[in-house]
Design a protein around this motif. Sequence first.
Motif, PDB file in Angstrom:
ATOM      1  N   THR A 102      36.177  36.855 -16.110  1.00 53.49           N
ATOM      2  CA  THR A 102      35.086  36.215 -15.374  1.00 53.49           C
ATOM      3  C   THR A 102      34.551  37.137 -14.290  1.00 53.49           C
ATOM      4  O   THR A 102      33.332  37.288 -14.130  1.00 53.49           O
ATOM      5  N   ALA A 103      35.454  37.772 -13.558  1.00 51.74           N
ATOM      6  CA  ALA A 103      35.027  38.692 -12.499  1.00 51.74           C
ATOM      7  C   ALA A 103      34.255  39.881 -13.085  1.00 51.74           C
ATOM      8  O   ALA A 103      33.260  40.323 -12.506  1.00 51.74           O
ATOM      9  N   CYS A 104      34.707  40.395 -14.222  1.00 46.35           N
ATOM     10  CA  CYS A 104      34.007  41.516 -14.867  1.00 46.35           C
ATOM     11  C   CYS A 104      32.596  41.113 -15.284  1.00 46.35           C
ATOM     12  O   CYS A 104      31.634  41.868 -15.065  1.00 46.35           O
ATOM     13  N   ILE A 105      32.461  39.944 -15.876  1.00 47.99           N
ATOM     14  CA  ILE A 105      31.143  39.474 -16.304  1.00 47.99           C
ATOM     15  C   ILE A 105      30.264  39.207 -15.091  1.00 47.99           C
ATOM     16  O   ILE A 105      29.098  39.613 -15.052  1.00 47.99           O
ATOM     17  N   ARG A 112      24.001  44.518 -12.427  1.00 44.25           N
ATOM     18  CA  ARG A 112      23.167  44.984 -13.543  1.00 44.25           C
ATOM     19  C   ARG A 112      23.654  46.309 -14.117  1.00 44.25           C
ATOM     20  O   ARG A 112      22.902  47.070 -14.704  1.00 44.25           O
ATOM     21  N   ARG A 113      24.911  46.559 -13.877  1.00 47.09           N
ATOM     22  CA  ARG A 113      25.597  47.748 -14.414  1.00 47.09           C
ATOM     23  C   ARG A 113      27.073  47.539 -14.100  1.00 47.09           C
ATOM     24  O   ARG A 113      27.421  46.631 -13.374  1.00 47.09           O
ATOM     25  N   ALA A 114      27.911  48.401 -14.638  1.00 51.92           N
ATOM     26  CA  ALA A 114      29.334  48.266 -14.343  1.00 51.92           C
ATOM     27  C   ALA A 114      30.047  49.580 -14.614  1.00 51.92           C
ATOM     28  O   ALA A 114      29.639  50.342 -15.489  1.00 51.92           O
ATOM     29  N   PRO A 115      31.118  49.825 -13.882  1.00 51.06           N
ATOM     30  CA  PRO A 115      31.939  50.999 -14.189  1.00 51.06           C
ATOM     31  C   PRO A 115      32.512  50.873 -15.608  1.00 51.06           C
ATOM     32  O   PRO A 115      32.702  49.762 -16.114  1.00 51.06           O
ATOM     33  N   ALA A 120      35.497  48.317 -20.455  1.00 47.62           N
ATOM     34  CA  ALA A 120      36.732  48.450 -21.231  1.00 47.62           C
ATOM     35  C   ALA A 120      37.569  47.184 -21.145  1.00 47.62           C
ATOM     36  O   ALA A 120      38.164  46.758 -22.139  1.00 47.62           O
ATOM     37  N   PHE A 121      37.614  46.555 -19.964  1.00 43.12           N
ATOM     38  CA  PHE A 121      38.382  45.320 -19.841  1.00 43.12           C
ATOM     39  C   PHE A 121      37.768  44.218 -20.697  1.00 43.12           C
ATOM     40  O   PHE A 121      38.483  43.486 -21.384  1.00 43.12           O
ATOM     41  N   ILE A 122      36.437  44.105 -20.679  1.00 40.81           N
ATOM     42  CA  ILE A 122      35.773  43.077 -21.482  1.00 40.81           C
ATOM     43  C   ILE A 122      36.078  43.290 -22.967  1.00 40.81           C
ATOM     44  O   ILE A 122      36.428  42.350 -23.683  1.00 40.81           O
TER      45      ILE A 122
END
Length: 152
Positions: A102-105, A112-115, A120-122
């Motif tokens: 949930t935190a990753c999403i 609007r971007r992510a490391p 990888a976690f998702i």
Amino acid sequence: MATITKLDAARRQLLAAIHLHWFFIEPIAVYQLATNASEICDAILKKSGGTRIKQHVAEQQGWEIGQLNALINVARNFSKHADRDPEAEMEDLEDCNGVNLTACIDYSMAARRAPDIVGAFIIWFAATNPEKTGSFLSEGNRPIGTACRLTS
């Protein structure tokens, strides 16, 4: 003195949560860091009118947002409010996957971007929990990448 934004704080906490989850397996710390990051991102998304995973989950489960918040905040409140009941106990947390997901999403939507590690976690979650992700990353009953035919 350098400054950081709310999203910077959320990112740092989320990355620490993923690291603790995969390498130190410390559920309480993971849970607290991930829920902190998620709360920051949820507030940003609410203010901007963005898609909020918390709202989506509550609607899918038929819950009020307050019910979901109470469930999510059990571990945070347990540690935070020792002054109210210093002898309190709670069940040990074993599974932080959903909170981290949930935190990753939330972070990905808010920033609007992510490391790469967030992505990888998702992907890791979807690959290791196909029963919880439904058709996410699948084609029919086969996970994508396992003898799937590519079409143009």
